[in-house]
Scaffold this motif. Structure first.
Motif, PDB file in Angstrom:
ATOM      1  N   TRP A 189       0.822  -1.214   0.000  1.00 21.55           N
ATOM      2  CA  TRP A 189       0.000   0.000   0.000  1.00 21.55           C
ATOM      3  C   TRP A 189       0.862   1.273   0.000  1.00 21.55           C
ATOM      4  N   ASP A 191      -3.630   7.890   6.367  1.00 21.35           N
ATOM      5  CA  ASP A 191      -2.990   8.888   5.501  1.00 21.35           C
ATOM      6  C   ASP A 191      -2.346  10.044   6.276  1.00 21.35           C
ATOM      7  N   HIS A 238      -6.265  10.715  -0.045  1.00 23.73           N
ATOM      8  CA  HIS A 238      -4.893  10.521   0.455  1.00 23.73           C
ATOM      9  C   HIS A 238      -4.034  11.615  -0.168  1.00 23.73           C
ATOM     10  N   ARG A 275      -7.542   4.311  -9.121  1.00 27.61           N
ATOM     11  CA  ARG A 275      -7.392   5.723  -8.779  1.00 27.61           C
ATOM     12  C   ARG A 275      -6.334   6.389  -9.653  1.00 27.61           C
TER      13      ARG A 275
END
Ligand code: FUB
Length: 324
Positions: free
Chosen positions: A84, A224, A274, A301
């Protein structure tokens, strides 16, 4: 650099952009979303990223250079899946890519991979950072050279499972009237080998000095983290997750407690939001993502950026994304 609210990268899906200035260019360290047709769930199973690409851009052109794949999960011995949101920190003449991923037991940990070049490729360490957990590592170097790692994310990111200081597979979010789950911060040893101290809570207070409550979903931390300094103050910004805001809180030292100030970014298209904040050639930019290209598919995204402006009192002007 022109302010641009358009997708920066259009040939692959990118998210979670951490931007830094190296060699007079902006380098972007994002996640690399993989398109698939799986369902969304609260565990984040749809975010099945396997590798990282690095991108750079300069003042003269909005052309973004893709430096290619710089690290793959198959090359990291401790990782099983889900690489991630990463970040990068330059220390001891080395670029350190700091990233979260699930270990072989399925728990998120933080790892480091190194390069002499900001564009990679990055050579992973065989083990994760001892004592690390959860997701979304953000690195911050203070003026004295000390590196801090801020991290943590609820739900799929497992932060609520560490409320007792140890991993509890049944760990839940607190009741709405209890204080929120706090993100964590740990200083790194000078040689970047490991945390210099065990991670500690990053406490966020309201305007009356009270701890933000778990039920205060417009303001409490979800995931985030980002840290930057402006006029000597420490700005800790983060996503509120379920309410989809990027907000910020301010302190006079890197550990806090921080006092909530307001919103930086109103909700974007897509569930997650984010960001990162970077100063470049006298202007400040917000890097963020949304799902414009995929028309709202949460795990497809695209990274964007726009200018971020301060008011004279140091507060940040709220940005509202526009969609036609
Ligand atoms: O990209 C996977 C996760 O989605 C990140 O770790 C979160 O911050 C959210 O953007």
């Amino acid at each position: 650099m022109k302010t641009q609210n358009k997708p920066l990268i259009t040939d692959i899906f990118t998210a979670d952009p951490s931007a830094h200035v190296y060699e007079d260019k902006i380098f972007i360290y994002p996640s690399h979303d993989i398109p698939h047709n799986g369902e969304d769930n609260d565990n984040g199973d749809e975010y099945q990223m396997e590798d990282y690409h690095v991108f750079s851009m300069s003042e003269d052109s909005d052309k973004v250079i893709d430096h290619g794949m710089v690290l793959h999960q198959d090359d990291v011995p401790w990782v099983s899946n889900q690489m991630w949101a990463p970040d990068c920190v330059f220390k001891n003449n080395t670029y350190h890519l700091v990233f979260p991923a699930r270990d072989k037991e399925g728990n998120f940990r933080l790892g480091i991979a190194e390069s002499k070049n900001p564009a990679g490729p990055f050579n992973p360490r065989p083990e994760c950072i001892p004592g690390s957990f959860s997701i979304d590592p953000c690195s911050f170097i203070d003026d004295d050279g000390q590196v801090y790692i801020y991290f943590g994310g609820l739900w799929g990111g497992q932060l609520e499972k560490y409320r007792t200081g140890k991993f509890d597979p049944n760990g839940k979010e607190p009741a709405k009237n209890e204080h929120a789950v706090w993100p964590n911060v740990a200083p790194m040893k000078d040689d970047m080998s490991e945390f210099a101290k065990a991670p500690s809570d990053v406490v966020i207070l309201d305007e009356n000095g009270n701890e933000l409550l778990a039920g205060d979903e417009d303001r409490r931390y979800f995931e985030d983290p980002w840290m930057h300094k402006h006029n000597g103050k420490y700005y800790f910004s983060y996503s509120t997750g379920t309410t989809h805001y990027i907000v910020y809180a301010v302190a006079d030292n890197p550990y806090g407690p921080f006092t909530y100030q307001g919103r930086i970014l109103e909700p974007v298209l897509g569930w997650t939001t984010h960001h990162s904040i970077v100063e470049y050639h006298g202007k400040t930019y917000l890097f963020y993502h949304d799902c414009e290209i995929s028309k709202g598919i949460n795990h497809r995204r695209n990274v964007k950026y726009c200018e971020l402006k301060y008011n004279e009192d140091g507060s940040i002007q709220t940005i509202t994304p526009e969609y036609k």
